[in-house]
Scaffold this motif. Structure first.
Motif, PDB file in Angstrom:
ATOM      1  N   ILE A 180       0.837  -1.211   0.000  1.00 13.12           N
ATOM      2  CA  ILE A 180       0.000   0.000   0.000  1.00 13.12           C
ATOM      3  C   ILE A 180       0.870   1.258   0.000  1.00 13.12           C
ATOM      4  CG2 ILE A 180      -1.658   1.350   1.352  1.00 13.12           C
ATOM      5  CD1 ILE A 180      -2.810  -1.338   2.351  1.00 13.12           C
ATOM      6  N   LEU A 181       1.857   1.280   0.870  1.00 12.14           N
ATOM      7  CA  LEU A 181       2.730   2.459   0.984  1.00 12.14           C
ATOM      8  C   LEU A 181       3.525   2.702  -0.304  1.00 12.14           C
ATOM      9  CD1 LEU A 181       4.115   2.036   4.624  1.00 12.14           C
ATOM     10  CD2 LEU A 181       2.351   3.620   3.836  1.00 12.14           C
ATOM     11  N   ASN A 182       4.093   1.645  -0.872  1.00 10.93           N
ATOM     12  CA  ASN A 182       4.866   1.802  -2.109  1.00 10.93           C
ATOM     13  C   ASN A 182       3.980   2.223  -3.277  1.00 10.93           C
ATOM     14  OD1 ASN A 182       7.403   1.322  -1.111  1.00 10.93           O
ATOM     15  ND2 ASN A 182       7.438  -0.843  -1.644  1.00 10.93           N
ATOM     16  N   SER A 183       2.763   1.704  -3.322  1.00  8.74           N
ATOM     17  CA  SER A 183       1.833   2.079  -4.390  1.00  8.74           C
ATOM     18  C   SER A 183       1.479   3.557  -4.300  1.00  8.74           C
ATOM     19  CB  SER A 183       0.555   1.228  -4.306  1.00  8.74           C
ATOM     20  OG  SER A 183       0.851  -0.143  -4.508  1.00  8.74           O
ATOM     21  N   ILE A 184       1.264   4.035  -3.078  1.00  8.99           N
ATOM     22  CA  ILE A 184       0.963   5.454  -2.873  1.00  8.99           C
ATOM     23  C   ILE A 184       2.154   6.311  -3.292  1.00  8.99           C
ATOM     24  CG2 ILE A 184       0.516   7.228  -1.127  1.00  8.99           C
ATOM     25  CD1 ILE A 184      -1.067   5.102   0.442  1.00  8.99           C
ATOM     26  N   PHE A 185       3.359   5.894  -2.889  1.00  9.21           N
ATOM     27  CA  PHE A 185       4.561   6.656  -3.223  1.00  9.21           C
ATOM     28  C   PHE A 185       4.750   6.756  -4.736  1.00  9.21           C
ATOM     29  CE2 PHE A 185       9.097   6.718  -4.320  1.00  9.21           C
ATOM     30  CZ  PHE A 185       9.491   7.882  -3.679  1.00  9.21           C
ATOM     31  N   VAL A 186       4.648   5.628  -5.424  1.00  8.81           N
ATOM     32  CA  VAL A 186       4.857   5.615  -6.869  1.00  8.81           C
ATOM     33  C   VAL A 186       3.765   6.399  -7.575  1.00  8.81           C
ATOM     34  CG1 VAL A 186       4.885   4.134  -8.918  1.00  8.81           C
ATOM     35  CG2 VAL A 186       6.155   3.457  -6.876  1.00  8.81           C
ATOM     36  N   ASN A 187       2.531   6.309  -7.088  1.00 12.69           N
ATOM     37  CA  ASN A 187       1.429   7.038  -7.700  1.00 12.69           C
ATOM     38  C   ASN A 187       1.598   8.550  -7.547  1.00 12.69           C
ATOM     39  OD1 ASN A 187      -1.349   7.048  -8.912  1.00 12.69           O
ATOM     40  ND2 ASN A 187      -1.829   8.042  -6.972  1.00 12.69           N
ATOM     41  N   GLU A 188       2.148   8.972  -6.402  1.00 13.92           N
ATOM     42  CA  GLU A 188       2.304  10.399  -6.127  1.00 13.92           C
ATOM     43  C   GLU A 188       3.531  10.998  -6.820  1.00 13.92           C
ATOM     44  OE1 GLU A 188       0.304  12.563  -4.508  1.00 13.92           O
ATOM     45  OE2 GLU A 188      -1.166  10.941  -4.371  1.00 13.92           O
ATOM     46  N   GLY A 190       5.864   9.041  -8.968  1.00 14.10           N
ATOM     47  CA  GLY A 190       6.167   8.459 -10.266  1.00 14.10           C
ATOM     48  C   GLY A 190       7.623   8.085 -10.433  1.00 14.10           C
ATOM     49  N   LEU A 191       7.861   6.844 -10.812  1.00 14.32           N
ATOM     50  CA  LEU A 191       9.222   6.372 -11.057  1.00 14.32           C
ATOM     51  C   LEU A 191       9.343   5.736 -12.437  1.00 14.32           C
ATOM     52  CD1 LEU A 191      10.083   4.710  -7.602  1.00 14.32           C
ATOM     53  CD2 LEU A 191      10.883   6.911  -8.467  1.00 14.32           C
ATOM     54  N   GLY A 192       8.326   5.934 -13.240  1.00 17.76           N
ATOM     55  CA  GLY A 192       8.336   5.343 -14.574  1.00 17.76           C
ATOM     56  C   GLY A 192       8.066   3.857 -14.562  1.00 17.76           C
ATOM     57  N   VAL A 193       7.401   3.371 -13.514  1.00 20.27           N
ATOM     58  CA  VAL A 193       7.079   1.943 -13.418  1.00 20.27           C
ATOM     59  C   VAL A 193       5.580   1.787 -13.215  1.00 20.27           C
ATOM     60  CG1 VAL A 193       9.332   1.245 -12.530  1.00 20.27           C
ATOM     61  CG2 VAL A 193       7.560   1.957 -10.933  1.00 20.27           C
ATOM     62  N   LYS A 194       5.079   0.620 -13.588  1.00 19.52           N
ATOM     63  CA  LYS A 194       3.655   0.348 -13.462  1.00 19.52           C
ATOM     64  C   LYS A 194       3.345  -0.158 -12.047  1.00 19.52           C
ATOM     65  CE  LYS A 194       3.081  -0.790 -18.360  1.00 19.52           C
ATOM     66  NZ  LYS A 194       4.467  -0.395 -18.742  1.00 19.52           N
ATOM     67  N   ILE A 195       2.104   0.043 -11.637  1.00 16.34           N
ATOM     68  CA  ILE A 195       1.702  -0.334 -10.284  1.00 16.34           C
ATOM     69  C   ILE A 195       1.869  -1.830 -10.048  1.00 16.34           C
ATOM     70  CG2 ILE A 195      -0.268  -0.543  -8.715  1.00 16.34           C
ATOM     71  CD1 ILE A 195       0.886   2.214  -8.766  1.00 16.34           C
ATOM     72  N   ILE A 200       4.578  -6.473  -7.364  1.00 18.93           N
ATOM     73  CA  ILE A 200       5.402  -7.687  -7.448  1.00 18.93           C
ATOM     74  C   ILE A 200       6.723  -7.474  -6.719  1.00 18.93           C
ATOM     75  CG2 ILE A 200       6.690  -9.208  -9.007  1.00 18.93           C
ATOM     76  CD1 ILE A 200       4.464  -8.739 -11.072  1.00 18.93           C
ATOM     77  N   PHE A 201       7.362  -6.322  -6.996  1.00 13.19           N
ATOM     78  CA  PHE A 201       8.626  -6.012  -6.317  1.00 13.19           C
ATOM     79  C   PHE A 201       8.440  -5.979  -4.804  1.00 13.19           C
ATOM     80  CE2 PHE A 201      10.526  -2.399  -4.037  1.00 13.19           C
ATOM     81  CZ  PHE A 201      11.821  -2.885  -3.894  1.00 13.19           C
ATOM     82  N   THR A 202       7.382  -5.308  -4.349  1.00 10.53           N
ATOM     83  CA  THR A 202       7.180  -5.120  -2.915  1.00 10.53           C
ATOM     84  C   THR A 202       6.919  -6.430  -2.198  1.00 10.53           C
ATOM     85  OG1 THR A 202       6.262  -2.917  -3.362  1.00 10.53           O
ATOM     86  CG2 THR A 202       5.901  -3.838  -1.171  1.00 10.53           C
ATOM     87  N   ILE A 203       6.157  -7.317  -2.815  1.00 11.87           N
ATOM     88  CA  ILE A 203       5.900  -8.625  -2.187  1.00 11.87           C
ATOM     89  C   ILE A 203       7.213  -9.363  -1.972  1.00 11.87           C
ATOM     90  CG2 ILE A 203       4.881 -10.910  -2.542  1.00 11.87           C
ATOM     91  CD1 ILE A 203       2.569  -9.493  -4.007  1.00 11.87           C
ATOM     92  N   ILE A 204       8.039  -9.398  -3.026  1.00 12.96           N
ATOM     93  CA  ILE A 204       9.339 -10.072  -2.922  1.00 12.96           C
ATOM     94  C   ILE A 204      10.224  -9.372  -1.885  1.00 12.96           C
ATOM     95  CG2 ILE A 204      11.464 -10.659  -4.156  1.00 12.96           C
ATOM     96  CD1 ILE A 204       9.755 -10.836  -6.722  1.00 12.96           C
ATOM     97  N   ALA A 205      10.275  -8.051  -1.960  1.00 14.12           N
ATOM     98  CA  ALA A 205      11.141  -7.275  -1.076  1.00 14.12           C
ATOM     99  C   ALA A 205      10.698  -7.365   0.378  1.00 14.12           C
ATOM    100  CB  ALA A 205      11.176  -5.817  -1.523  1.00 14.12           C
ATOM    101  N   ALA A 206       9.387  -7.341   0.628  1.00 19.99           N
ATOM    102  CA  ALA A 206       8.882  -7.415   1.996  1.00 19.99           C
ATOM    103  C   ALA A 206       9.187  -8.774   2.623  1.00 19.99           C
ATOM    104  CB  ALA A 206       7.375  -7.144   2.022  1.00 19.99           C
ATOM    105  N   VAL A 207       9.096  -9.824   1.821  1.00 19.29           N
ATOM    106  CA  VAL A 207       9.463 -11.162   2.313  1.00 19.29           C
ATOM    107  C   VAL A 207      10.953 -11.188   2.654  1.00 19.29           C
ATOM    108  CG1 VAL A 207       9.721 -13.595   1.679  1.00 19.29           C
ATOM    109  CG2 VAL A 207       7.614 -12.366   1.096  1.00 19.29           C
ATOM    110  N   TYR A 253      17.895  -2.875  -6.730  1.00 11.24           N
ATOM    111  CA  TYR A 253      18.800  -2.507  -7.820  1.00 11.24           C
ATOM    112  C   TYR A 253      18.286  -3.072  -9.143  1.00 11.24           C
ATOM    113  CZ  TYR A 253      22.672  -3.173 -11.053  1.00 11.24           C
ATOM    114  OH  TYR A 253      23.454  -3.215 -12.189  1.00 11.24           O
ATOM    115  N   LEU A 254      17.903  -4.339  -9.150  1.00 13.70           N
ATOM    116  CA  LEU A 254      17.370  -4.954 -10.371  1.00 13.70           C
ATOM    117  C   LEU A 254      16.062  -4.281 -10.795  1.00 13.70           C
ATOM    118  CD1 LEU A 254      17.994  -8.733  -9.558  1.00 13.70           C
ATOM    119  CD2 LEU A 254      19.303  -7.278 -11.129  1.00 13.70           C
ATOM    120  N   PHE A 255      15.214  -3.954  -9.821  1.00 16.81           N
ATOM    121  CA  PHE A 255      13.934  -3.294 -10.110  1.00 16.81           C
ATOM    122  C   PHE A 255      14.162  -1.921 -10.724  1.00 16.81           C
ATOM    123  CE2 PHE A 255      10.265  -0.707  -8.475  1.00 16.81           C
ATOM    124  CZ  PHE A 255       9.302  -1.276  -9.302  1.00 16.81           C
ATOM    125  N   SER A 256      15.204  -1.209 -10.260  1.00 19.64           N
ATOM    126  CA  SER A 256      15.487   0.130 -10.770  1.00 19.64           C
ATOM    127  C   SER A 256      15.954   0.114 -12.219  1.00 19.64           C
ATOM    128  CB  SER A 256      16.538   0.830  -9.891  1.00 19.64           C
ATOM    129  OG  SER A 256      17.818   0.222 -10.071  1.00 19.64           O
TER     130      SER A 256
END
Length: 258
Positions: A180-188, A190-195, A200-207, A253-256
């Motif tokens: 939720i937090l990452n989606s809000i950040f990217v939506n506000e 923008g990093l040139g990536v899709k929600i 997907i990144f956040t699920i992997i990263a949070a684990v 790093y890979l996500f970026s």
């Protein structure tokens, strides 16, 4: 008083991270390098409790090589820095003679755990992505605590010897909260990536964040230390704050680079 110290310590480290990240890649790189040296020292102190001796001068040198190569961010140079560091480490331990096999294994682990993982923060060229590192790690941890303490009923039996209070509900709450937090950040911002990519990144990263926390807890239990250090009032050491970020950094790093 403990709560006050914890609040002050948390505010200091948060303000410092925000400052060096906001100022750009060079200040961030300098800050991360300083943190890495402190983290190496904290690992030395913890492992000394169980009779393990680390070749600190070698670790400081190899850490510098790896961090500089990470900042340059040329894959060939970065890989070469890792190979050279491992060769230096192996030859140093063999030629010095007074280090044990356990010392050698521990040195290898520390090189990977601190230098390799933390250096990936420096490999991220767009500093705006680094905010996701903080949001994911601390967001996951905060939501896991809130959900676990209020709704947690099913504990992880397999890890109760390391972290007896971890619950399944808390773990899922941490992952959802970070999404939720990452989606809000990217939506506000923008990093040139899709929600969906962020999710997907956040699920992997949070684990991975939770795994990092478990590994740190395991090390502390085995070495008999409560905290890795005391540099941050109420929070312990640098590794106590970065443990959940270490395993996120390579994935970020890979996500970026998408």
């Amino acid at each position: 008083m403990n709560l006050f110290n914890r609040a002050i310590g948390g505010a200091i480290i948060l303000a410092l991270l925000i400052l060096i990240t906001f100022l750009g890649r060079i200040p961030l790189a300098i800050g991360v390098m300083i943190f890495s040296y402190i983290a190496l020292h904290e690992m030395k102190e913890a492992l000394a409790k169980v009779g393990i001796t680390l070749p600190m001068k070698l670790l400081y040198v190899t850490n510098t090589i790896i961090m500089l190569a990470a900042y340059i961010n040329n894959s060939d140079i970065y890989i070469a820095s890792l190979v050279v560091s491992v060769i230096f480490m192996m030859m140093y331990i063999i030629l010095r003679g007074h280090y044990s096999l356990y010392d050698g294994f521990a040195t290898s682990f520390v090189l990977l755990y601190v230098s390799l993982l933390m250096s990936h923060i420096l490999r991220i060229e767009d500093v705006n992505f680094v905010w996701l590192l903080y949001i994911t790690a601390w967001g996951s941890d905060t939501f896991a605590y809130l959900v676990g303490s209020t709704m947690g009923k099913h504990k992880f039996e397999s890890i109760k010897h390391i972290s007896p209070n971890k619950t399944i509900e808390g773990s899922f709450g941490g992952i959802v909260g970070a999404c939720i937090l990452n989606s809000i950040f990217v939506n506000e911002f923008g990093l040139g990536v899709k929600i969906y990519e962020v999710i997907i990144f956040t699920i992997i990263a949070a684990v991975l964040s939770q795994i990092g926390d478990l590994i740190a807890s395991f090390i502390k239990r085995k070495t008999g230390v409560k905290d890795f250090g005391h540099i941050i009032p109420g929070h312990g050491g640098i590794l106590d704050r970065f443990d959940s970020m270490l395993f996120i950094a390579p994935v970020l790093y890979l996500f970026s680079r998408l």
